[in-house]
Write a protein that holds these residues in place. Structure first.
Motif, mmCIF file in Angstrom:
data_model
loop_
_atom_site.group_PDB
_atom_site.id
_atom_site.type_symbol
_atom_site.label_atom_id
_atom_site.label_comp_id
_atom_site.label_asym_id
_atom_site.label_seq_id
_atom_site.Cartn_x
_atom_site.Cartn_y
_atom_site.Cartn_z
ATOM 1 N N TRP A 705 0.868 -1.106 0.026
ATOM 2 C CA TRP A 705 -0.011 -0.177 -0.063
ATOM 3 C C TRP A 705 0.631 1.427 -0.010
ATOM 4 C CZ3 TRP A 705 0.755 3.338 4.155
ATOM 5 C CH2 TRP A 705 1.453 2.902 5.113
ATOM 6 N N CYS A 729 -5.045 -3.085 -2.694
ATOM 7 C CA CYS A 729 -6.468 -2.646 -2.981
ATOM 8 C C CYS A 729 -6.479 -1.033 -2.658
ATOM 9 C CB CYS A 729 -7.667 -3.259 -1.984
ATOM 10 S SG CYS A 729 -7.679 -5.052 -2.611
ATOM 11 N N VAL A 730 -5.374 -0.465 -1.908
ATOM 12 C CA VAL A 730 -5.582 0.877 -1.606
ATOM 13 C C VAL A 730 -4.696 1.707 -2.521
ATOM 14 C CG1 VAL A 730 -6.161 0.318 0.618
ATOM 15 C CG2 VAL A 730 -3.537 0.818 0.042
ATOM 16 N N SER A 732 -4.608 3.754 -5.136
ATOM 17 C CA SER A 732 -5.550 4.500 -6.214
ATOM 18 C C SER A 732 -4.981 4.960 -7.700
ATOM 19 C CB SER A 732 -6.094 5.718 -5.318
ATOM 20 O OG SER A 732 -4.558 6.720 -5.185
ATOM 21 N N GLU A 751 -11.605 -6.593 -1.683
ATOM 22 C CA GLU A 751 -11.854 -5.205 -1.778
ATOM 23 C C GLU A 751 -11.030 -4.537 -3.216
ATOM 24 O OE1 GLU A 751 -10.637 -3.347 1.865
ATOM 25 O OE2 GLU A 751 -12.315 -4.233 3.001
ATOM 26 N N GLY A 753 -12.354 -3.674 -5.696
ATOM 27 C CA GLY A 753 -13.356 -2.694 -6.179
ATOM 28 C C GLY A 753 -12.863 -1.230 -5.837
ATOM 29 N N LYS A 754 -11.947 -1.148 -4.733
ATOM 30 C CA LYS A 754 -11.448 0.358 -4.409
ATOM 31 C C LYS A 754 -10.563 0.742 -5.415
ATOM 32 C CE LYS A 754 -12.103 -0.316 0.453
ATOM 33 N NZ LYS A 754 -11.183 -0.314 1.726
ATOM 34 N N LEU A 755 -9.773 0.044 -6.306
ATOM 35 C CA LEU A 755 -8.979 0.464 -7.449
ATOM 36 C C LEU A 755 -9.749 1.174 -8.563
ATOM 37 C CD1 LEU A 755 -6.732 -2.657 -7.645
ATOM 38 C CD2 LEU A 755 -5.951 -0.932 -6.489
ATOM 39 N N THR A 756 -10.100 2.330 -8.189
ATOM 40 C CA THR A 756 -11.029 3.319 -9.237
ATOM 41 C C THR A 756 -10.212 3.511 -10.489
ATOM 42 O OG1 THR A 756 -9.975 5.038 -7.763
ATOM 43 C CG2 THR A 756 -12.301 4.110 -7.126
ATOM 44 N N SER A 775 -17.023 -6.664 -4.835
ATOM 45 C CA SER A 775 -16.674 -5.310 -5.290
ATOM 46 C C SER A 775 -16.141 -5.128 -6.591
ATOM 47 C CB SER A 775 -15.539 -5.147 -4.317
ATOM 48 O OG SER A 775 -14.505 -5.708 -4.562
ATOM 49 N N SER A 778 -17.684 -2.406 -8.751
ATOM 50 C CA SER A 778 -17.383 -0.983 -8.579
ATOM 51 C C SER A 778 -15.988 -0.379 -9.388
ATOM 52 C CB SER A 778 -16.921 -0.672 -7.106
ATOM 53 O OG SER A 778 -18.062 -1.021 -6.209
ATOM 54 N N LEU A 779 -15.387 -1.254 -10.179
ATOM 55 C CA LEU A 779 -14.540 -0.952 -11.198
ATOM 56 C C LEU A 779 -14.911 -0.343 -12.260
ATOM 57 C CD1 LEU A 779 -12.498 -4.407 -10.860
ATOM 58 C CD2 LEU A 779 -11.800 -2.057 -9.647
#
Length: 821
Positions: A705, A729-730, A732, A751, A753-756, A775, A778-779
């Motif tokens: 991270w 996953c953090v 960004s 998680e 899906g946090k990889l926007t 998740s 959310s991608l």
């Protein structure tokens, strides 16, 4: 021999066997089966003769044989049904008997009709070709007599000698072309493939012949035009034009239009592009150099085919281009011997090994074989030995070799822009017969010529299009996120020799490139003699074996930007003159030995403060960076086939301090790497982390991270890796993840899906992944997924939530090309 010839013979043999069985069985088609068997017994020897003759049949005859093979195949199907049919099934036996009678008529029609016409046609063609050859022979004899008379009547003694010598050379050239045709199977293959493109594909109006200078393109085109089948297809309407570098475009257009339309009325500005020819025609444009010229002269006329011969490829105009193949070893020896000895084999009086060594240095290039062979004709064995030595060093063996071979091939280089020409000459720094990783080449160009990635790739594709190098891409390479390491460059040795020749024109201290053509046990004597003066080279390439401290000379390189150390040994002392390279930007160390090499004299790294890229290949990393001061300008570090030896662990070295501004770290084929050191995660400037083909890697650090600027994470072919750290996953900024061929990987992080910013996932050959985290919907930036077919349905189910997602089902690709290295 076409494939159809083979199968016709096999089908006829099988059908004969079935007919013999039917003729012994009590059924309604017994008599017909006996008659068919008799007919096939008559035709089978002829089919066998065609099958093993090695003669290629014209297209129309091949088509007729195709239809005949279908008839015989239908006969096998009918025979199988008849053999299986019971005697009491009278209705079916009657139907099969009628089909058998029709089959007999079709076979007899072919034997008594089509085959007889083939025989008559063969007799006619034989008579015509024989007459044509006798006429040609008589014409040549008459021409020689007239020329001889003219020389005796008009010429002075000196002039007569010159004309006679020129005439003899022309005759010798004609015999050379003839012999080249006889010995070159490459020409036969080339003609066959050109026929498939020019005659076999009606939708192709223009076809190219491409190859490096001196590879036999024009010879192939001329022999194609002489081929009887080609001449018959175009009814002798063939025009061969040489375009050259500075053509008269209007005159070419006028000539082409008059030929195509069969008319003297000329309006070349418009009519050249439209109209109907008086008949089918073939236009051959030889020695084309410019796409603009080609677009102006190529006719867009129904029924007219155009064959474009050039050193360059023109994909904008030509949908199909045949690349000329170089000669095989036996053909190269025969062609060389024709030029050197006047025969197609090595004479008993010659040194066989020496001749083969010289032929090997000609690299199977027809032009080189011809020119070098002619220059050695009648020379002593001592001269041959000297020639072999000079060729192996990339030097000309004599003035005629340099003038005839290099100057002629140099035309391809002289027409390049200065930037592209300089990039071509840089290729001489790499060892012969080795694939050049595109990653190395691009970095060399960027540092030497201040190019960005896009400019360097544009240069690469231009050189590839002009046949001055070959671009090799594996099934994975080529998209926006692919590593350059998945792409390679190869170059023919003759072109490498050409680059070396141009790079060695100036005084050794004034050259832009200081290059060793081949590996040697020591530095070139010319370098050692001039070592007291500074060398102004920007690119330095050294190819040696093991080097110790005393093997290096004190040398000064005030302008050097790139240093390539290529060696083969288990130990290597880094040269002290690295301290005298204040401008060096790229250091490339390549070990070709079977075992890893241990480097010594690490203290030189403390002087490389301007270094921006390091590539180490097959190096043992023990204490490598211990003596390093921070390399604040280093942007890229590549460790390929290296032995890591825990050298990147926190207790061994603080990599974030040594490489404070590193953008890209590549670790490839480092099989002793079992756990990715957590110290790597302290390099917060890192944008690309590639850990690929590390077959023992089983664990990733938990502090990934920290790589907040990471955009590309490549974990390709790490089969023991079972899980991905949730800490990714953090990230960004992450845009691309490659986990392909991580065959034991069972799931994606919950998680994810946090990889926007994630745009692409490559997960081919991850067959153990049976579910996707919830998740993933959310991608929203995700637009491309590559996976296996049995995993693709997992993504297909999510398409309603991700309408812009493209799911690519990958083909299995097993590539062991890296073993060649």
């Amino acid at each position: 021999m076409a494939v159809t010839d083979f199968f016709v013979g096999e089908i006829a043999t099988e059908l004969l066997r079935m007919m013999v069985q039917l003729s012994t069985k009590s059924c309604l088609c017994k008599t017909t089966a006996a008659q068919i068997a008799n007919s096939i017994q008559q035709i089978l020897p002829i089919i066998e003769e065609i099958k093993y003759s090695g003669v290629e049949l014209p297209a129309h005859r091949q088509f007729q044989l195709d239809r005949f093979s279908e008839t015989l195949r239908r006969g096998i199907e009918i025979s199988e049904k008849a053999l299986q049919c019971g005697r009491l099934n009278i209705y079916r036996n009657l139907r099969l008997a009628r089909k058998m009678e029709k089959l007999e008529k079709d076979i007899c029609r072919f034997i008594n009709g089509t085959m007889q016409a083939h025989i008559l046609a063969d007799v006619h063609h034989m008579r015509f070709q024989t007459t044509e050859r006798f006429d040609r022979l008589e014409g040549v004899l008459l021409e020689r007599r007239l020329e001889s008379m003219k020389i005796r009547a008009d010429a002075s003694g000196e002039e007569r000698w010159w004309v006679e010598e020129a005439f003899k050379k022309a005759e010798e050239e004609e015999r050379y072309e003839s012999n080249f045709v006889n010995i070159g199977t490459g020409l036969r293959v080339g003609k066959r493939k050109l026929k498939e493109l020019v005659i076999g594909k009606e939708d192709l109006t223009a076809v190219g012949i491409s190859g490096i200078g001196g590879s036999g393109k024009t010879t192939l085109a001329r022999e194609f035009c002489k081929d009887p089948e080609v001449r018959r297809h175009f009814k002798e309407r063939i025009l061969f034009l040489t375009v050259s570098q500075s053509p008269d475009v209007e005159q070419l257009r006028r000539t082409i239009w008059e030929f195509v339309m069969g008319s003297d009325s000329v309006n070349s500005n418009n009519l050249i592009l439209h109209g109907r020819p008086s008949n089918s025609a073939l236009l051959v444009l030889d020695d084309v150099w410019s796409i603009s010229v080609l677009e102006n002269v190529i006719p867009n006329v129904t029924g007219c085919k155009t064959l474009v011969v050039s050193r360059f490829k023109f994909p904008e105009v030509l949908r199909e281009t045949y690349e000329v193949e170089l000669l095989k070893e036996s053909e190269a020896i025969a062609l060389f011997c024709h030029s050197a000895f006047g025969q197609q084999s090595i004479p008993l009086s010659a040194n066989h090994n020496l001749v083969k060594q010289v032929v090997n240095e000609c690299k199977c290039l027809p032009l080189a074989l011809k020119v070098i062979g002619a220059s050695l004709r009648g020379q002593s064995e001592m001269f041959w030995n000297n020639a072999k030595s000079r060729l192996s060093r990339g030097e000309p063996i004599c003035e005629s070799h340099e003038n005839k071979l290099l100057q002629r091939m140099a035309i391809s280089i002289e027409r390049l822009s200065s930037k592209v020409r300089e990039c071509f000459l840089d290729l001489g720094c790499f060892p012969e017969d080795k694939r050049i990783p595109l990653d190395i080449l691009i970095n060399v160009w960027k540092e030497l010529h201040d190019l960005d990635d896009e400019e360097a790739l544009a240069v690469l594709f231009e050189l590839s299009q002009k046949n001055l190098l070959t671009l090799v891409k594996d099934a994975r390479g080529g998209d926006i996120y692919s590593s350059y390491y998945e792409m390679y460059v190869t170059q023919h040795d003759v072109l490498r020799d050409l680059a070396l020749h141009f790079s060695c024109q100036e005084n050794v201290n004034d050259r832009k490139r200081l290059l060793m053509p081949k590996s040697d046990t020591e530095l070139p004597k010319e370098w050692l003699r001039k070592s007291e003066q500074p060398f102004n080279a920007q690119l330095v390439s050294i190819h040696t074996g093991e080097m110790e401290e005393m093997d290096w000379a004190p040398m000064i390189f005030p302008e050097a930007k790139v240093l390539i150390l290529n060696f083969s040994s288990s130990g290597y002392f880094l040269p002290s003159f690295l301290c005298n390279m204040p401008k060096i930007r790229a250091l490339i160390v390549l070990n070709n030995n079977a075992t890893h090499a241990t480097l010594t004299n690490f203290s030189v790294f403390s002087s490389l403060v301007n270094l921006r890229g390091i590539w180490l290949e097959k190096i043992s990393m023990t204490q490598l960076f211990d003596a390093c001061t921070p390399l604040k300008h280093l942007r890229k570090l590549s460790l390929v086939f290296c032995k890591i030896n825990n050298s990147l662990d926190e207790w061994a070295v603080d990599v974030s301090q040594i490489f404070p501004f590193l953008f890209e770290l590549k670790i490839d084929h480092c099989n002793d790497l079992r756990k990715l050191p957590s110290s790597i995660c302290e390099m917060q400037s890192l944008k690309c982390l590639s850990v690929t083909n590390c077959h023992n890697l089983s664990q990733l650090p938990t502090n990934l991270w920290k790589l907040k600027n990471l955009q590309i994470l490549r974990l390709f072919a790490c089969p023991l890796l079972k899980t991905l750290s949730p800490s990714i996953c953090v990230l960004s900024c992450l845009k691309y993840i490659d986990i392909s061929q991580c065959v034991y990987l069972t799931s994606l992080p919950e998680e994810i899906g946090k990889l926007t910013s994630l745009e692409k996932i490559d997960m081919r050959e991850c067959s153990l992944i049976r579910r996707l985290p919830r998740s993933v919907v959310s991608l929203q930036s995700l637009c491309h997924v590559i996976c296996e077919e049995d995993v693709s349905w997992l993504w297909e189910d999510l398409k309603s939530h991700m309408p812009n997602l493209y799911i690519q089902v990958a083909e299995k690709c097993f590539n062991l090309d890296w073993l060649k290295e």
